[in-house]
Design an enzyme around this catalytic site. Structure first.
Site, short mmCIF file in Angstrom:
data_model
loop_
_atom_site.label_atom_id
_atom_site.label_comp_id
_atom_site.label_asym_id
_atom_site.label_seq_id
_atom_site.Cartn_x
_atom_site.Cartn_y
_atom_site.Cartn_z
N HIS A 14 47.10 -30.02 -31.67
CA HIS A 14 48.29 -30.34 -32.46
C HIS A 14 48.99 -31.50 -31.76
O HIS A 14 49.18 -31.46 -30.55
CB HIS A 14 49.22 -29.12 -32.56
N GLU A 63 55.33 -30.05 -37.90
CA GLU A 63 54.96 -31.26 -38.62
C GLU A 63 56.08 -31.67 -39.58
O GLU A 63 56.22 -32.84 -39.94
CB GLU A 63 53.71 -30.95 -39.45
N ARG A 115 58.08 -34.76 -38.76
CA ARG A 115 57.53 -36.04 -39.21
C ARG A 115 57.56 -36.13 -40.73
O ARG A 115 57.88 -37.17 -41.29
CB ARG A 115 56.10 -36.21 -38.68
N ARG A 123 45.91 -34.32 -37.82
CA ARG A 123 46.30 -33.95 -36.46
C ARG A 123 45.37 -34.51 -35.40
O ARG A 123 45.83 -34.93 -34.33
CB ARG A 123 46.30 -32.42 -36.35
N HIS A 178 45.71 -25.85 -30.59
CA HIS A 178 46.48 -25.23 -31.65
C HIS A 178 45.67 -24.22 -32.45
O HIS A 178 45.90 -23.02 -32.38
CB HIS A 178 47.01 -26.33 -32.57
N HIS A 179 44.69 -24.72 -33.18
CA HIS A 179 43.98 -23.84 -34.13
C HIS A 179 42.50 -23.91 -33.82
O HIS A 179 41.98 -24.98 -33.51
CB HIS A 179 44.25 -24.36 -35.55
N ARG A 230 41.95 -28.80 -39.46
CA ARG A 230 42.78 -28.10 -40.44
C ARG A 230 43.99 -28.94 -40.79
O ARG A 230 44.68 -29.45 -39.91
CB ARG A 230 43.24 -26.74 -39.90
#
Ligand code: ADP
Length: 713
Positions: free
Chosen positions: A507, A520, A523, A544, A647-648, A687
């Site tokens: 991220h 996010e 932004r 990302r 992050h993911h 993602r």
């Protein structure tokens, strides 16, 4: 002795304050790596210079105050010259590796400071606070002062009946408790901590009250991972209990001690569906399956629900929703599918993406129906159209949804077993027929007709990260502590295939000291990124992976997120960043640049260019064309220093469009279903922000429907 009398009077004067603020003293444990704060009144005001002969009467003086796990008793010995010659501290309830370990150091500090004003031990701030408070009271007695006495319940009673309040500092502001007691029972307890909502502290607020009332004691375990909020609640409660005339040392010890694994008795349970993991996917599945009339057991290894879902700050991507239509936003399921697959570098399983996109609007309707509407629609990275749906008030979507799911599960009486970790799947006759699990005091063999894995990803498991993507070794992690890939391992043990397992997402906006992920939405609502030279370097709303890679190429591998007061006013999530002190604030751009060690003229030029691009709706530098509705021109200005963080985890267990888990031979494993971050294939190689929530809601629902249908076979 004139000097001493003055000091004594002064000391006497503040003793009432000591009592009133007693439980407020001290503790602000380090959570998320935040620096320790100290609260008023400072121990400084309690310090009496020991070299004034006769100030303290020789002898031993004992006083106690509440620490982390019960009373902490301090005995100070005053020598013939009036100085402290020994400081003994007993605090058997303190956690052995934190508060308990700090006790010798605190004792040494009392001796060297010759006062109650000690620096304390960071990380053991509740114990430190108790020691300061007890030492101050012991010194007051040594100085011959009367300590005002606390209210006391009548003999034979626990409390003076009535309603009492207490307040203490939590993670993001005051935590307030209101306690109603009769002569011998705590009857009702409400806890308010509005500012704790953005993190797992909110679950401490919602869960600890019941636990306290069940135990009829403040001596309960803090919630792991929410120790600051738990501590604030327990301190505020102690305040109320003191007011209610209770003897704090008389409450039962209701801490749960974990037994050795070998000593845990094994219990057998039966149910229709076991769901493993109470994050967004698990709770969605549990609600749906219960509504379909099935008996459900939802296992959660942490003491609270939510997982990574809690941390989702943006929103939920969905196309052709009634909110989009009402707001005149044109979007199509087809475009959603295309964006997801383009963003995912074409690695996604198109069938899974299609099912997700096609059911996304229904997911939004379902959230409406359970009292969790997501009416605010905006742009987010990687989306062609305004598609990310978030709560009306701009709060983080994850905590918002988890609170709503918990409420719904409460209403439906879903059986959630917290602190209970699934350890393996029961696999008999080529089918999954249950789960083996382990709680703090027992092991369970849970037999079921079907099992749903919703254990989330493995972003917090350094070993698995290194196994699948060695170059990410040591990278800051933003995931919940429960995201350790257990479901992936358990599914593999019964033959499941894994897909895209090496696809791990960074991220781009993670504050590195606190691991705090900056949504996010910042932004999306108009913030820009600048490097240490004060210059933009990328279209901030690209995917990302692209934005993360661009940051790593800047000097030092970091950047600053810059926003203004208008953006702050419109996005509640920013309040948390400001309250925990990760934001730099200034009245002018130039002043902000100076505070960040940048050239003021460069940053100022960057901002004036940017504001012109917003007015023209055209960014000639990097071609950004979303999140440009408002410029950055309203002082004060804010900056957060960020860099990428793990992050993911996009990869995981392979599923088909019915959320059946697929084995390495390409066939469904009977009885086993999975949804959410534990699965792979939906997000491909990257993602898109806002699609994790779509994934949990849509596939949580499908997994539940399939598991219900399988039960009925
Ligand atoms: P998702 O977004 O897919 O719902 P989350 O990370 O939100 O995933 O939730 C996963 C949940 O599963 C977390 O609350 C985590 O603590 C829980 N969990 C992980 N492994 C286990 C396990 N072995 N037993 C029980 N719960 C688990």
């Amino acid at each position: 002795m004139k000097d001493a009398i003055t000091k004594k009077d002064f000391l006497q004067g503040i003793l009432a304050a000591i009592l009133a603020f007693a439980v407020l003293l001290g503790m602000e444990a380090i959570e998320h790596g935040l620096p320790e704060r100290t609260s008023a009144p400072s121990a400084e005001s309690l310090s009496v210079s020991a070299d004034i002969e006769g100030d303290y009467r020789p002898g031993a003086y004992t006083a106690s105050a509440n620490g982390f796990g019960g009373p902490v008793e301090v005995t100070l010995t005053i020598g013939e010259n009036g100085g402290i010659t020994a400081a003994d501290i007993v605090g058997s309830g303190e956690t052995p590796d934190v508060g308990g370990a700090a006790i010798p150091e605190l004792s040494a500090q009392l001796l060297s400071a010759q006062s109650a004003e000690i620096d304390g031990v960071s990380g053991a701030s509740l114990t430190t606070g108790a020691v300061r408070e007890a030492a101050a009271a012991a010194l007051a007695e040594a100085a011959g002062l009367d300590v005002p006495s606390a209210p006391k319940a009548e003999d034979g009673n626990l409390f003076i009946p009535g309603t009492y309040t207490g307040s203490s500092k939590g993670f993001g502001g005051d935590v307030n408790v209101t306690l109603t007691v009769s002569e011998n029972a705590m009857d009702a307890l409400t806890i308010e901590g509005d500012h704790e909502t953005e993190n797992i502290g909110s679950f401490a607020v919602s869960m600890l009250g019941d636990r306290i009332l069940d135990a009829q004691s403040p001596n309960i375990d803090a919630l792991t991972g929410a120790t600051v909020t738990s501590g604030a609640i327990l301190r505020a409660l102690q305040q109320a209990l003191t007011e209610a005339g209770a003897d704090l040392s008389a409450f039962p010890d209701a801490h749960v001690t974990e037994l050795d694994s070998a000593e845990k008795p094994e219990e057998t349970l039966e149910t229709d569906i076991v769901i493993v993991g109470a994050g967004g996917a698990g709770m969605t599945a549990a609600i749906k399956a219960t509504q379909a009339g099935k008996d459900v057991i939802l296992l959660e290894k942490m003491p609270y629900a939510g997982g990574n879902t809690t941390k989702a700050t943006g929103g939920m991507n969905a196309a052709e929703t009634h909110y989009q239509k009402e707001q005149g936003i044109k979007d199509t399921v087809k475009q959603f599918i295309e964006d997801t697959i383009t963003g995912g570098h074409n690695l996604n399983n198109p069938a899974l993406v299609t099912v997700m996109a096609e059911n996304s609007a229904k997911g939004i309707d379902w959230l409406d129906s359970i009292g969790a509407p997501l009416p605010k629609v905006s742009f987010s990275g990687g989306a062609t159209n305004a598609r990310i749906h978030s709560p009306e008030d701009g709060s983080g979507v994850g905590a918002y949804l988890v609170t709503a799911f918990l409420k719904k599960m409460d209403e439906l009486n879903v059986n959630v077993m917290y602190d209970t970790k699934a350890t393996s799947l029961i696999y008999e006759n080529n089918a999954v027929t249950g789960v083996m699990a382990e709680g703090k005091t027992a092991k369970y063999a849970i037999h079921a007709k079907s099992v749903i894995l919703t254990t989330g990803g493995f972003g917090s498991n350094e070993d698995m990260i290194v196994q699948y993507k060695p170059e990410l070794k040591g990278t800051v992690k933003t995931g919940s502590p429960g995201a350790t890939g257990d479901g992936i391992v358990m599914a593999e043990e019964v033959g499941a295939a894994l897909v895209d397992i090496e696809q791990i997402q960074l991220h781009p906006t993670v504050e590195q000291n606190t691991s705090m992920l900056i949504t996010e939405g910042v932004r999306g609502d108009g913030a820009i990124l600048v490097n240490q030279s004060g210059k933009r370097f990328i279209d901030e709303l690209l995917t990302r992976d692209v934005v993360s890679a661009a940051e790593l190429e800047q000097e030092g591998g970091y950047a600053y997120l810059i926003f203004d007061q208008r953006l702050r006013d419109g996005l509640k999530a920013t309040e948390k960043y400001i309250s925990i002190g990760i934001t730099t604030q200034a009245d002018t751009i130039e002043e902000l640049a100076e505070k960040l060690g940048m050239d003021p003229a460069t940053l100022s030029e960057t901002l004036s260019n940017w504001n012109r691009y917003v007015a023209d709706k055209k960014d000639p530098d990097f071609g950004r064309d979303t999140g440009m509705e408002e410029d950055l021109s309203q002082a004060p200005y804010y900056a957060i220093k960020i860099a990428p963080g793990i992050h993911h985890t996009m990869g995981g267990v392979q599923i088909d469009t019915d959320a059946e888990v697929i084995n390495t031979k390409g066939r469904p494993i009977p009885g086993l279903f999975a949804a959410g971050e534990v699965t792979g294939g939906v997000h491909g190689g990257n993602r898109i922000g806002g699609t994790a929530v779509t994934d949990i809601v849509v596939f949580g629902t499908i997994a539940s429907e399939s598991a219900v249908a399988y039960c009925d076979k």
